[in-house]
Design a protein around this motif. Sequence first.
Motif, PDB file in Angstrom:
ATOM      1  N   GLY A  31      -4.918  13.476  -4.421  1.00  0.00           N
ATOM      2  CA  GLY A  31      -3.886  12.441  -4.503  1.00  0.00           C
ATOM      3  C   GLY A  31      -4.449  11.081  -4.823  1.00  0.00           C
ATOM      4  N   ALA A  32      -3.680  10.058  -4.472  1.00  0.00           N
ATOM      5  CA  ALA A  32      -4.053   8.687  -4.820  1.00  0.00           C
ATOM      6  C   ALA A  32      -3.536   7.714  -3.773  1.00  0.00           C
ATOM      7  CB  ALA A  32      -3.470   8.319  -6.189  1.00  0.00           C
ATOM      8  N   ALA A  33      -4.256   6.595  -3.650  1.00  0.00           N
ATOM      9  CA  ALA A  33      -3.796   5.481  -2.821  1.00  0.00           C
ATOM     10  C   ALA A  33      -3.765   4.244  -3.708  1.00  0.00           C
ATOM     11  CB  ALA A  33      -4.738   5.259  -1.639  1.00  0.00           C
TER      12      ALA A  33
ATOM     13  N   TYR B  69      -7.903   3.937   2.817  1.00  0.00           N
ATOM     14  CA  TYR B  69      -6.573   3.302   2.744  1.00  0.00           C
ATOM     15  C   TYR B  69      -5.482   4.241   3.266  1.00  0.00           C
ATOM     16  CZ  TYR B  69      -9.572   0.054   0.561  1.00  0.00           C
ATOM     17  OH  TYR B  69     -10.625  -0.801   0.372  1.00  0.00           O
ATOM     18  N   LEU B  70      -5.695   5.549   3.097  1.00  0.00           N
ATOM     19  CA  LEU B  70      -4.806   6.515   3.755  1.00  0.00           C
ATOM     20  C   LEU B  70      -4.948   6.377   5.269  1.00  0.00           C
ATOM     21  CD1 LEU B  70      -2.889   9.037   3.461  1.00  0.00           C
ATOM     22  CD2 LEU B  70      -4.956  10.444   3.581  1.00  0.00           C
ATOM     23  N   ALA B  71      -6.180   6.187   5.737  1.00  0.00           N
ATOM     24  CA  ALA B  71      -6.426   6.014   7.178  1.00  0.00           C
ATOM     25  C   ALA B  71      -5.772   4.728   7.683  1.00  0.00           C
ATOM     26  CB  ALA B  71      -7.932   5.991   7.457  1.00  0.00           C
TER      27      ALA B  71
ATOM     28  N   LEU C 122       0.861  -1.192   0.000  1.00  0.00           N
ATOM     29  CA  LEU C 122       0.000   0.000   0.000  1.00  0.00           C
ATOM     30  C   LEU C 122       0.888   1.229   0.000  1.00  0.00           C
ATOM     31  CD1 LEU C 122      -2.497   1.837   0.737  1.00  0.00           C
ATOM     32  CD2 LEU C 122      -2.299   0.996   3.065  1.00  0.00           C
ATOM     33  N   ASN C 123       0.586   2.167  -0.898  1.00  0.00           N
ATOM     34  CA  ASN C 123       1.322   3.428  -0.902  1.00  0.00           C
ATOM     35  C   ASN C 123       0.364   4.563  -1.267  1.00  0.00           C
ATOM     36  OD1 ASN C 123       3.685   5.024  -0.611  1.00  0.00           O
ATOM     37  ND2 ASN C 123       3.862   5.183  -2.837  1.00  0.00           N
ATOM     38  N   VAL C 124       0.700   5.756  -0.822  1.00  0.00           N
ATOM     39  CA  VAL C 124      -0.099   6.922  -1.192  1.00  0.00           C
ATOM     40  C   VAL C 124       0.806   7.993  -1.793  1.00  0.00           C
ATOM     41  CG1 VAL C 124      -1.791   6.512   0.642  1.00  0.00           C
ATOM     42  CG2 VAL C 124       0.076   8.119   1.043  1.00  0.00           C
TER      43      VAL C 124
END
Lengths: 77, 407
Positions: free
Chosen positions: B156-158, B288-290, B8-10
Amino acid sequence: MTREDVELVVHKEITQILPKAEIRGDVHLKDLGADSVDRVEILLAILQELRVSLPLSRFSDIPDIDRLVDFLAERAR
Amino acid sequence: MTAGIEALNVYCGLAQIPVPALFEGRGLDPERLGNLMMENRSVGLPFEDPVTNAVNAAAPIVDPSDRIEIVITSTESGLDYSKSVASYVHEYLGLPSTCRVIEVKQACYAATAAVQMAAAYVASGISPGAKVLVIATDVALVDERAGYSEPAVGFGAAAVLISDDPRVLALDLGAFGNHSYETMDSARPAPSFDIADSDRSLFAYLDCLTNCFTAYRARVDDVDFATTFDHLAMHTPFAGMVKAAHRKLMREFAGSGLAEAEEDFGRRVLPSLTYPSRVGNLCSGSVYLALASLIDTVQPDETRRVGLYSYGSGCSSEFFSGLIDRESTEAIAARRIGDHLTGRAEITFDEYAKVLPMNLTCLLPERNRTVDVGAYEHIVRRARFDRDLLVNTGTKDFHRTYEWLSP
């Protein structure tokens, strides 16, 4: 429960969250300075106190505090 | 059979504005800052778009040797009625030509639907060893007309890689609860503006949470909201709303008073809000950021269960769960997400106001357009990044053009 009883609960819970609010029936909670989190907290506290179970979405279109009291009074009986 | 999030990356842009500065610039009431619980919000620069965000989020977690069989972009910032954002992403990530390419849409929920379908594909065993790349990517289309929503909207994006080696989050397969119905709470009717009815949307978010958890509990034995989940990570329209949502569930399902809910919030939920309060609402990537925030902040070294909640206007929603452990801590730490967020250039309200008109045209179809990346050099040089980033240079016959920007 009478309409007056419901109105007392509504005013009490608004005052809990907005102690300085000068409550009038013809205004929306937004006009009393309640932000979205305040509005959620006020409604949930009122529902709990009145022991009424309703989806919050039923409150989306209620234009002012008088209509809010009317709406709740019909369901709190 | 196991399946879940392997990586997982943001990526949350190159710039950010402190929320108090945005309040001051717009003349908003600073008393509202408390319930908003926001520090900064990411701001796109005119050469950043849904494609660059997606590629810049996913590039560090994609290995050319991976067997990625499906790439799915989840976005409410589509670039074309027919051609997907994923088609550009497939090209600039160098994914195999044997890969399926699709895009999904359901406001801030779609990525979770994609994650669940991807996990089911992986768990089905029809293609052992296959991976699915799901990327939630969006841009902000708000200005002063959005009022108090403007400071809460992120950018942005996840990117999440789904496989049978779930080092970040092992999904509890089959443990989920959904709730959907038609409502016009917020929408993007055209490529240049959003509409939102804040009460209708927040009330729907909260009703859906209650209904999703009830549906989850109907599927899974012996579930208790207060004790089954060590932590919670939720879609974050703004951090203050997650606090209200948690309090609602504690009231409904644990019979808790305010003091107990406050203590529980600090322990189980607050770690998930560190990054969202520095970015803003990342649309369907928000949950997913959370999750990344939760893992980076708590740094678990033993197995813990996380309850996750995803909501998208319109509306559709889901409560689901999974396990995190020491491997999750290591996998997320390696992405250095905190460094990325700290490395964004802080911009002033005047700089924000200058880039905004260009940002609002980001999704408008234009046959030929040139984006002058160099015009934003004064902001880019204040940002810290240590790898090449994709930037949009314009369009040629409606085909978007891109280049790589070196540190």
